[in-house]
Design a protein around this motif. Sequence first.
Motif, mmCIF file in Angstrom:
data_model
loop_
_atom_site.group_PDB
_atom_site.id
_atom_site.type_symbol
_atom_site.label_atom_id
_atom_site.label_comp_id
_atom_site.label_asym_id
_atom_site.label_seq_id
_atom_site.Cartn_x
_atom_site.Cartn_y
_atom_site.Cartn_z
ATOM 1 N N LEU A 21 32.739 35.585 11.163
ATOM 2 C CA LEU A 21 32.005 34.780 12.152
ATOM 3 C C LEU A 21 31.289 33.621 11.453
ATOM 4 C CD1 LEU A 21 31.690 35.311 15.207
ATOM 5 C CD2 LEU A 21 29.465 36.313 14.729
ATOM 6 N N VAL A 22 30.637 33.925 10.347
ATOM 7 C CA VAL A 22 29.909 32.904 9.578
ATOM 8 C C VAL A 22 30.900 31.868 9.046
ATOM 9 C CG1 VAL A 22 28.632 32.515 7.411
ATOM 10 C CG2 VAL A 22 27.958 34.374 8.941
ATOM 11 N N TYR A 23 32.010 32.349 8.510
ATOM 12 C CA TYR A 23 33.014 31.442 7.941
ATOM 13 C C TYR A 23 33.537 30.473 9.006
ATOM 14 C CZ TYR A 23 37.306 29.718 5.888
ATOM 15 O OH TYR A 23 38.299 28.885 5.440
ATOM 16 N N ASN A 24 33.866 31.018 10.179
ATOM 17 C CA ASN A 24 34.412 30.153 11.231
ATOM 18 C C ASN A 24 33.382 29.160 11.751
ATOM 19 O OD1 ASN A 24 36.987 31.206 11.139
ATOM 20 N ND2 ASN A 24 36.425 32.922 12.475
ATOM 21 N N HIS A 25 32.116 29.525 11.634
ATOM 22 C CA HIS A 25 31.072 28.619 12.121
ATOM 23 C C HIS A 25 30.782 27.491 11.138
ATOM 24 C CE1 HIS A 25 27.553 27.261 14.270
ATOM 25 N NE2 HIS A 25 26.843 27.341 13.155
ATOM 26 N N CYS A 26 30.675 27.837 9.849
ATOM 27 C CA CYS A 26 30.151 26.818 8.919
ATOM 28 C C CYS A 26 30.910 26.699 7.601
ATOM 29 C CB CYS A 26 28.683 27.119 8.606
ATOM 30 S SG CYS A 26 28.513 28.552 7.544
ATOM 31 N N GLY A 27 31.979 27.439 7.427
ATOM 32 C CA GLY A 27 32.790 27.296 6.215
ATOM 33 C C GLY A 27 32.283 28.081 5.017
ATOM 34 N N MET A 28 31.075 28.652 5.131
ATOM 35 C CA MET A 28 30.550 29.421 3.992
ATOM 36 C C MET A 28 31.334 30.720 3.864
ATOM 37 S SD MET A 28 26.478 29.552 3.612
ATOM 38 C CE MET A 28 26.135 28.816 5.176
ATOM 39 N N PHE A 29 31.829 30.973 2.665
ATOM 40 C CA PHE A 29 32.695 32.134 2.485
ATOM 41 C C PHE A 29 32.037 33.180 1.595
ATOM 42 C CE2 PHE A 29 36.069 34.484 0.300
ATOM 43 C CZ PHE A 29 36.672 35.039 1.420
ATOM 44 N N MET A 71 22.487 31.908 15.734
ATOM 45 C CA MET A 71 23.377 31.369 14.697
ATOM 46 C C MET A 71 22.613 30.326 13.882
ATOM 47 S SD MET A 71 26.201 31.714 13.230
ATOM 48 C CE MET A 71 27.724 32.271 13.969
ATOM 49 N N SER A 72 21.812 29.553 14.547
ATOM 50 C CA SER A 72 21.013 28.542 13.860
ATOM 51 C C SER A 72 19.990 29.214 12.929
ATOM 52 C CB SER A 72 20.333 27.678 14.932
ATOM 53 O OG SER A 72 19.360 26.890 14.369
ATOM 54 N N ASP A 73 19.330 30.267 13.421
ATOM 55 C CA ASP A 73 18.362 30.982 12.562
ATOM 56 C C ASP A 73 19.070 31.662 11.392
ATOM 57 O OD1 ASP A 73 16.360 30.167 14.229
ATOM 58 O OD2 ASP A 73 16.260 32.035 15.352
ATOM 59 N N LEU A 74 20.296 32.126 11.668
ATOM 60 C CA LEU A 74 21.069 32.766 10.596
ATOM 61 C C LEU A 74 21.397 31.751 9.496
ATOM 62 C CD1 LEU A 74 22.719 35.110 9.441
ATOM 63 C CD2 LEU A 74 24.573 34.501 10.978
ATOM 64 N N MET A 75 21.732 30.521 9.897
ATOM 65 C CA MET A 75 22.021 29.474 8.895
ATOM 66 C C MET A 75 20.801 29.233 8.006
ATOM 67 S SD MET A 75 25.091 28.614 9.142
ATOM 68 C CE MET A 75 25.565 30.234 9.682
ATOM 69 N N ASP A 76 19.621 29.322 8.612
ATOM 70 C CA ASP A 76 18.400 29.118 7.825
ATOM 71 C C ASP A 76 18.252 30.169 6.723
ATOM 72 O OD1 ASP A 76 17.672 26.910 9.266
ATOM 73 O OD2 ASP A 76 16.202 27.936 10.513
ATOM 74 N N VAL A 77 18.691 31.406 6.993
ATOM 75 C CA VAL A 77 18.531 32.425 5.944
ATOM 76 C C VAL A 77 19.722 32.474 4.979
ATOM 77 C CG1 VAL A 77 16.941 33.913 7.232
ATOM 78 C CG2 VAL A 77 19.369 34.397 7.341
ATOM 79 N N LEU A 78 20.869 31.950 5.406
ATOM 80 C CA LEU A 78 22.051 32.068 4.539
ATOM 81 C C LEU A 78 22.256 30.900 3.581
ATOM 82 C CD1 LEU A 78 24.940 33.562 6.675
ATOM 83 C CD2 LEU A 78 23.542 34.666 4.940
ATOM 84 N N THR A 79 21.766 29.725 3.938
ATOM 85 C CA THR A 79 22.083 28.558 3.108
ATOM 86 C C THR A 79 21.223 28.514 1.840
ATOM 87 O OG1 THR A 79 20.600 27.272 4.515
ATOM 88 C CG2 THR A 79 22.949 27.081 4.963
ATOM 89 N N THR A 80 21.782 27.938 0.808
ATOM 90 C CA THR A 80 21.067 27.741 -0.449
ATOM 91 C C THR A 80 20.655 26.279 -0.476
ATOM 92 O OG1 THR A 80 22.479 29.372 -1.440
ATOM 93 C CG2 THR A 80 21.323 27.917 -2.964
ATOM 94 N N ASP A 233 35.538 28.015 0.922
ATOM 95 C CA ASP A 233 36.815 28.342 0.279
ATOM 96 C C ASP A 233 37.731 27.098 0.345
ATOM 97 O OD1 ASP A 233 37.737 28.235 2.864
ATOM 98 O OD2 ASP A 233 38.731 30.170 2.829
ATOM 99 N N GLN A 234 38.924 27.196 -0.234
ATOM 100 C CA GLN A 234 39.820 26.032 -0.353
ATOM 101 C C GLN A 234 40.116 25.380 1.001
ATOM 102 O OE1 GLN A 234 39.735 25.597 -3.822
ATOM 103 N NE2 GLN A 234 41.916 25.107 -3.730
ATOM 104 N N LEU A 235 40.397 26.233 1.995
ATOM 105 C CA LEU A 235 40.783 25.723 3.301
ATOM 106 C C LEU A 235 39.627 24.963 3.963
ATOM 107 C CD1 LEU A 235 43.263 25.928 5.208
ATOM 108 C CD2 LEU A 235 42.018 27.738 6.402
ATOM 109 N N ALA A 236 38.444 25.527 3.862
ATOM 110 C CA ALA A 236 37.262 24.883 4.464
ATOM 111 C C ALA A 236 36.946 23.575 3.728
ATOM 112 C CB ALA A 236 36.070 25.834 4.420
ATOM 113 N N LYS A 237 37.108 23.581 2.398
ATOM 114 C CA LYS A 237 36.881 22.349 1.623
ATOM 115 C C LYS A 237 37.819 21.259 2.106
ATOM 116 C CE LYS A 237 35.311 24.313 -2.704
ATOM 117 N NZ LYS A 237 35.580 24.867 -3.972
ATOM 118 N N LYS A 238 39.081 21.644 2.267
ATOM 119 C CA LYS A 238 40.105 20.679 2.678
ATOM 120 C C LYS A 238 39.757 20.058 4.035
ATOM 121 C CE LYS A 238 45.106 20.756 3.539
ATOM 122 N NZ LYS A 238 45.458 19.411 3.110
ATOM 123 N N LYS A 239 39.356 20.924 4.964
ATOM 124 C CA LYS A 239 39.000 20.466 6.316
ATOM 125 C C LYS A 239 37.873 19.438 6.259
ATOM 126 C CE LYS A 239 39.404 23.725 10.144
ATOM 127 N NZ LYS A 239 38.780 24.947 10.610
#
Length: 290
Positions: A21-29, A71-80, A233-239
């Motif tokens: 779910l996280v990957y499909n939302h923001c590319g973080m793998f 999802m927005s609050d989750l991004m706040d805790v997951l991002t570096t 990951d590679q695919l998300a980078k490419k996109k």
Amino acid sequence: MFGSDPEYQMSDEEFRLIRDLVYNHCGMFFAPDAKYLLEKRLSSRLAFHNLASYKDYYLLLKYDIRKDQEMSDLMDVLTTNETYFFREAFQLKAFTDEIIPEIVEAKLKKGDRSLRIWSAGCSTGEEPYTIAMLLLENSMLKGWRIEIIGTDISHRVLQQARKGVYGKSSFRATDAAYVGRYFEEQEGGSYRLSDNLRELVTISQLNLFDQNRLALLGRMDIIFCRNVIIYFDQLAKKKVVETFCQSLYPGGFLLLGHSESLMNITTLFTLRHLKNDMVYQKPLTAGGGL
Ligand SMILES: C[S@@+](CC[C@H](N)C(=O)[O-])C[C@H]1O[C@@H](n2cnc3c(N)ncnc32)[C@H](O)[C@@H]1O
């Protein structure tokens, strides 16, 4: 509950569901060995919602009426969000001494005195404000219309960026002369940035995978996206990099972090060996895989 173990246990299935779910939302793998990290970072969200399991949390993220906010609050805790002013000095030197003069020359030939720069994944704002300082110092750009747009997925860091008040650690690579010229010391030892810097920079929330909102940004001369795609990951980078190519004017530059490269990702950009650094450029003519 012993030591610093998270209160909740995440099963392998729960890990896969939330990870995807996280990957499909923001590319973080998150690779399988990051299960503990995910478990730890999400435990505060389970506690906040008074949920009994990660499965319940997954269901909330997927189907609940509050899913977008969560999802927005989750991004706040997951991002570096690590960043500081004047990060990667050699690249900034290439930007000031080589890229800007090249763009200025090309634009003046067309009678165009405008510059648009995007700091994608700007975190708390040190990167776009550094760009603003460098441009204000540049006499070639007197009278130009300059727009610097800082975007990030995390609302928490953008609040900081808008506030424009920074502590000592943000200045670890900053020359004292810049601090004196562009910041005002506050009580308690923090520094507030000057209005002329603030005026050059627009701060907006933007997920790099939100194609509809990205299209509204318009064309850019330069995109800084440093230390962001490292988490994809590679695919998300490419996109994301393909989107950057569409957003740049032909001849525009893409500046990635020092540990990031487009090798094995795309041939859309030309690698330019400048005196101070290697940078990516969108080819002037059609080609380069477009
Ligand atoms: C380590 S910071 C880099 C800050 C700055 N560019 C620098 O190099 O100092 C990475 C930022 O990328 C943001 N980010 C991660 N995934 C993103 C996405 N899908 N869309 C927008 N921003 C994202 C994070 O929220 C974080 O603030």
